[in-house]
Design a protein around this motif. Structure first.
Motif, short mmCIF file in Angstrom:
data_model
loop_
_atom_site.label_atom_id
_atom_site.label_comp_id
_atom_site.label_asym_id
_atom_site.label_seq_id
_atom_site.Cartn_x
_atom_site.Cartn_y
_atom_site.Cartn_z
N VAL A 135 3.63 8.80 -1.42
CA VAL A 135 2.77 9.03 -0.25
C VAL A 135 2.05 7.73 0.11
O VAL A 135 1.41 7.10 -0.74
CB VAL A 135 1.75 10.14 -0.52
CG1 VAL A 135 0.79 10.29 0.65
CG2 VAL A 135 2.46 11.46 -0.79
N ASN A 136 2.17 7.34 1.36
CA ASN A 136 1.50 6.14 1.87
C ASN A 136 0.23 6.57 2.60
O ASN A 136 0.30 7.12 3.69
CB ASN A 136 2.43 5.38 2.80
CG ASN A 136 1.80 4.10 3.32
OD1 ASN A 136 0.68 3.75 2.98
ND2 ASN A 136 2.55 3.38 4.15
N SER A 137 -0.91 6.31 1.99
CA SER A 137 -2.19 6.69 2.61
C SER A 137 -2.65 5.67 3.64
O SER A 137 -3.68 5.86 4.29
CB SER A 137 -3.26 6.86 1.53
OG SER A 137 -3.44 5.63 0.82
N GLN A 138 -1.89 4.57 3.79
CA GLN A 138 -2.24 3.54 4.77
C GLN A 138 -1.08 3.31 5.73
O GLN A 138 -0.70 2.18 6.02
CB GLN A 138 -2.59 2.23 4.06
CG GLN A 138 -3.71 2.35 3.05
CD GLN A 138 -3.93 1.05 2.30
OE1 GLN A 138 -3.88 -0.04 2.86
NE2 GLN A 138 -4.18 1.15 0.99
N ALA A 139 -0.52 4.41 6.20
CA ALA A 139 0.68 4.33 7.04
C ALA A 139 0.44 3.56 8.33
O ALA A 139 1.37 3.01 8.92
CB ALA A 139 1.18 5.73 7.36
N ASP A 140 -0.82 3.51 8.78
CA ASP A 140 -1.11 2.82 10.04
C ASP A 140 -1.12 1.31 9.90
O ASP A 140 -1.26 0.59 10.88
CB ASP A 140 -2.45 3.29 10.59
CG ASP A 140 -3.61 3.08 9.63
OD1 ASP A 140 -3.35 2.85 8.43
OD2 ASP A 140 -4.77 3.16 10.07
N THR A 141 -0.96 0.78 8.68
CA THR A 141 -0.99 -0.67 8.48
C THR A 141 0.36 -1.33 8.72
O THR A 141 0.45 -2.55 8.79
CB THR A 141 -1.47 -1.02 7.06
OG1 THR A 141 -0.54 -0.49 6.10
CG2 THR A 141 -2.85 -0.45 6.79
N GLY A 142 1.42 -0.54 8.84
CA GLY A 142 2.73 -1.12 9.12
C GLY A 142 3.77 -0.79 8.06
O GLY A 142 3.46 -0.30 6.97
N MET A 143 5.02 -1.09 8.40
CA MET A 143 6.15 -0.73 7.54
C MET A 143 6.16 -1.50 6.23
O MET A 143 6.64 -1.02 5.20
CB MET A 143 7.46 -0.99 8.29
CG MET A 143 8.71 -0.58 7.54
SD MET A 143 10.24 -1.03 8.42
CE MET A 143 10.08 0.02 9.87
N ALA A 144 5.62 -2.72 6.24
CA ALA A 144 5.70 -3.56 5.04
C ALA A 144 5.01 -2.91 3.84
O ALA A 144 5.50 -2.99 2.71
CB ALA A 144 5.09 -4.93 5.33
N HIS A 145 3.88 -2.26 4.07
CA HIS A 145 3.17 -1.60 2.97
C HIS A 145 4.00 -0.46 2.40
O HIS A 145 4.05 -0.26 1.18
CB HIS A 145 1.81 -1.09 3.45
CG HIS A 145 0.99 -0.47 2.35
ND1 HIS A 145 0.57 -1.17 1.25
CD2 HIS A 145 0.51 0.80 2.19
CE1 HIS A 145 -0.13 -0.38 0.46
NE2 HIS A 145 -0.16 0.82 1.00
N SER A 146 4.68 0.28 3.27
CA SER A 146 5.56 1.35 2.80
C SER A 146 6.65 0.79 1.91
O SER A 146 6.97 1.35 0.86
CB SER A 146 6.18 2.09 3.99
OG SER A 146 5.21 2.80 4.72
N LEU A 147 7.23 -0.33 2.32
CA LEU A 147 8.28 -0.95 1.53
C LEU A 147 7.75 -1.41 0.18
O LEU A 147 8.40 -1.23 -0.85
CB LEU A 147 8.88 -2.12 2.30
CG LEU A 147 10.01 -2.88 1.61
CD1 LEU A 147 11.13 -1.94 1.17
CD2 LEU A 147 10.54 -3.98 2.52
N SER A 148 6.56 -1.98 0.18
CA SER A 148 5.96 -2.43 -1.07
C SER A 148 5.75 -1.26 -2.03
O SER A 148 6.01 -1.37 -3.24
CB SER A 148 4.62 -3.13 -0.80
OG SER A 148 4.03 -3.59 -1.99
#
Length: 240
Positions: free
Chosen positions: A95-108
């Motif tokens: 679960v990405n709780s910071q989805a609004d920060t961009g795709m890069a965080h999801s990938l990380s």
């Protein structure tokens, strides 16, 4: 010249069983679909949510693990993912709780989940999105058959397609997802994955002979706007 791998007319000697020994999958599905106005993960294709369809597609490549990164504000997405995880042991939900920060965080986050497995046999990662509605198994097979450090997809943009393709020379082709990347390199790059700074600018820094491409204009049709969604439904690519 940049080496290419083509889907049409290509013969691949690696079997799916061989491929299953060395790759993981990350599905980036935490986008908030703000322009679309509804979660694209839950659009329906062949009677099931698009995220389910894409997960089953990833499963056909027999990876060691599939990490699906989802947003924390769509409870229906989460419930769908829990069902998938219960059905397929290789599926893990992040679960990405910071989805609004961009795709890069999801990938990380996806990379972190793979690292936590402490598997010594994973040497490549297949990275996918959820909204390229014409993505198919032969294309993923072609990506995994490539031998370069990065094997990426190449296709036109919606804008070029809407202007009769090559007539508009100002619109360059897209080289991006889905792609296969060396796992060690992806781990090295993880610290640079922030905000909207994804892999594309890092890949551009590689020598040309380390980048393979698989051409597939069907991947041009992703779903970001209500107009694109209406067109996909009109073409029968998504259920009405």
């Amino acid at each position: 010249m940049r080496k290419r791998v083509f889907t049409e007319g290509a013969e691949h000697t690696e079997s799916t069983e061989q491929q299953s020994q060395n790759h993981a999958v990350i599905i980036l599905a935490s986008g908030l679909s703000q322009r679309l106005g509804q979660p694209k993960q839950l659009l329906i294709k062949n009677g099931e949510p698009l995220i389910t369809y894409m997960t089953r597609l990833a499963i056909t490549t027999n990876p060691q693990v599939i990490v699906i990164v989802v947003p924390d504000n769509h409870r229906f997405t989460a419930s769908t993912m829990i069902e998938l995880a219960n059905q397929y042991p290789t599926v893990q939900i992040v679960v990405n709780s910071q989805a609004d920060t961009g795709m890069a965080h999801s990938l990380s986050l996806g990379v972190e989940a793979i690292v936590a497995l402490e598997s010594t046999s994973i040497d490549r990662v297949l990275i996918m999105g959820v909204d390229q509605v014409l993505l198919d198994e032969p294309h993923l097979t072609a990506l995994l058959a490539g031998k370069q450090t990065v094997v990426a997809s190449r296709y036109h943009s919606w804008r070029r397609l809407e202007t009769h393709q090559n007539r508009d020379k100002t619109v360059s082709d897209i080289i991006g997802l889905p792609l296969v990347i060396d796992y060690k390199l992806l781990r090295q790059w993880q610290s640079g994955l922030t905000g909207d700074k994804g892999l594309r600018h890092l890949i551009r820094g590689l020598p040309a002979d380390q980048i393979g491409e698989v051409d597939n204009d069907q991947l041009s049709y992703d779903i970001d706007t209500p107009e694109q969604l209406a067109y996909a439904k009109q073409q029968g690519w998504l259920d009405s």
